[in-house]
Motif scaffolding. Structure first.
Motif, PDB file in Angstrom:
ATOM      1  N   ILE A  20      48.924  -2.453  61.918  1.00 33.22           N
ATOM      2  CA  ILE A  20      47.904  -1.415  62.110  1.00 33.22           C
ATOM      3  C   ILE A  20      46.579  -1.865  61.507  1.00 33.22           C
ATOM      4  CG2 ILE A  20      47.222   0.924  61.431  1.00 33.22           C
ATOM      5  CD1 ILE A  20      50.246   1.675  61.720  1.00 33.22           C
ATOM      6  N   SER A  21      46.620  -2.465  60.332  1.00 34.53           N
ATOM      7  CA  SER A  21      45.392  -2.963  59.688  1.00 34.53           C
ATOM      8  C   SER A  21      44.727  -4.048  60.531  1.00 34.53           C
ATOM      9  CB  SER A  21      45.697  -3.516  58.299  1.00 34.53           C
ATOM     10  OG  SER A  21      46.066  -2.483  57.435  1.00 34.53           O
ATOM     11  N   ARG A  22      45.530  -4.949  61.078  1.00 36.29           N
ATOM     12  CA  ARG A  22      44.970  -6.017  61.927  1.00 36.29           C
ATOM     13  C   ARG A  22      44.334  -5.437  63.184  1.00 36.29           C
ATOM     14  NH1 ARG A  22      49.608 -10.060  60.696  1.00 36.29           N
ATOM     15  NH2 ARG A  22      50.728  -8.563  61.964  1.00 36.29           N
ATOM     16  N   LEU A  23      45.001  -4.452  63.790  1.00 36.77           N
ATOM     17  CA  LEU A  23      44.431  -3.814  64.974  1.00 36.77           C
ATOM     18  C   LEU A  23      43.101  -3.150  64.633  1.00 36.77           C
ATOM     19  CD1 LEU A  23      47.643  -2.238  66.546  1.00 36.77           C
ATOM     20  CD2 LEU A  23      46.349  -4.211  67.403  1.00 36.77           C
ATOM     21  N   LYS A  24      43.047  -2.502  63.485  1.00 30.99           N
ATOM     22  CA  LYS A  24      41.805  -1.859  63.051  1.00 30.99           C
ATOM     23  C   LYS A  24      40.697  -2.895  62.896  1.00 30.99           C
ATOM     24  CE  LYS A  24      39.783   0.758  59.298  1.00 30.99           C
ATOM     25  NZ  LYS A  24      39.995   1.334  57.972  1.00 30.99           N
ATOM     26  N   ALA A  63      50.235   5.322  52.687  1.00 34.86           N
ATOM     27  CA  ALA A  63      50.054   4.192  53.598  1.00 34.86           C
ATOM     28  C   ALA A  63      49.044   4.534  54.685  1.00 34.86           C
ATOM     29  CB  ALA A  63      51.389   3.787  54.213  1.00 34.86           C
ATOM     30  N   ALA A  64      49.133   5.743  55.208  1.00 33.32           N
ATOM     31  CA  ALA A  64      48.212   6.159  56.261  1.00 33.32           C
ATOM     32  C   ALA A  64      46.768   6.163  55.769  1.00 33.32           C
ATOM     33  CB  ALA A  64      48.600   7.535  56.786  1.00 33.32           C
ATOM     34  N   LEU A  65      46.546   6.699  54.581  1.00 33.27           N
ATOM     35  CA  LEU A  65      45.180   6.754  54.046  1.00 33.27           C
ATOM     36  C   LEU A  65      44.648   5.374  53.686  1.00 33.27           C
ATOM     37  CD1 LEU A  65      45.346  10.010  51.903  1.00 33.27           C
ATOM     38  CD2 LEU A  65      44.118   9.657  54.065  1.00 33.27           C
ATOM     39  N   ASN A  66      45.531   4.428  53.411  1.00 31.69           N
ATOM     40  CA  ASN A  66      45.086   3.067  53.111  1.00 31.69           C
ATOM     41  C   ASN A  66      44.527   2.354  54.340  1.00 31.69           C
ATOM     42  OD1 ASN A  66      45.515   2.965  50.345  1.00 31.69           O
ATOM     43  ND2 ASN A  66      47.640   2.372  50.577  1.00 31.69           N
ATOM     44  N   VAL A  67      44.934   2.762  55.535  1.00 29.29           N
ATOM     45  CA  VAL A  67      44.428   2.119  56.751  1.00 29.29           C
ATOM     46  C   VAL A  67      43.440   3.004  57.513  1.00 29.29           C
ATOM     47  CG1 VAL A  67      46.462   0.652  57.052  1.00 29.29           C
ATOM     48  CG2 VAL A  67      46.374   2.871  58.188  1.00 29.29           C
ATOM     49  N   ALA A  68      43.343   4.264  57.136  1.00 26.74           N
ATOM     50  CA  ALA A  68      42.508   5.213  57.887  1.00 26.74           C
ATOM     51  C   ALA A  68      41.052   5.187  57.437  1.00 26.74           C
ATOM     52  CB  ALA A  68      43.058   6.632  57.705  1.00 26.74           C
ATOM     53  N   ASP A  69      40.189   5.582  58.350  1.00 24.88           N
ATOM     54  CA  ASP A  69      38.788   5.827  58.010  1.00 24.88           C
ATOM     55  C   ASP A  69      38.600   7.298  57.638  1.00 24.88           C
ATOM     56  OD1 ASP A  69      37.819   3.198  58.589  1.00 24.88           O
ATOM     57  OD2 ASP A  69      37.918   3.688  60.721  1.00 24.88           O
TER      58      ASP A  69
END
Length: 101
Positions: free
Chosen positions: A41-45, A60-66
């Motif tokens: 998910i991070s790579r896609l972002k 985990a969600a907040l670590n990758v979310a804007d």
């Protein structure tokens, strides 16, 4: 489970969609596979893929979310930039395993 999740994500990305909806991508996975899913998910972002992520694993969600929305009983109770939500004492206490100090 993990291989199916990764295959589903790969198939979705190959279609070059404008937005990808990820509904509980970590559900039922071993912790090591959860880490791999969130790395993907991070790579896609980083590649500029827009995603709507529905996830109970809030940290985990907040670590990758804007930006994040916290739902309680079907209603949005709190929303804002992910970094702000990660540091909000009420959100920490209720969803991130941290007590209020």
């Amino acid at each position: 489970g993990g291989e199916q999740q990764m295959l589903a994500m790969a198939r979705a990305v190959m279609l070059n969609p404008e937005v990808i909806l990820l509904d509980e991508p970590s559900m039922g996975l071993a912790p090591i596979l959860v880490e791999e899913v969130f790395r993907i998910i991070s790579r896609l972002k980083e590649q500029g893929v827009t995603m709507l992520l529905v996830e109970q694993f809030a940290a985990a969600a907040l670590n990758v979310a804007d930006y994040g929305y916290v739902l309680e009983n079907g209603r949005i109770s709190v929303h804002g930039p992910a970094e702000k939500l990660k540091n909000d004492p009420a959100v920490k206490a209720a969803y991130l395993g941290g007590g209020q100090h």
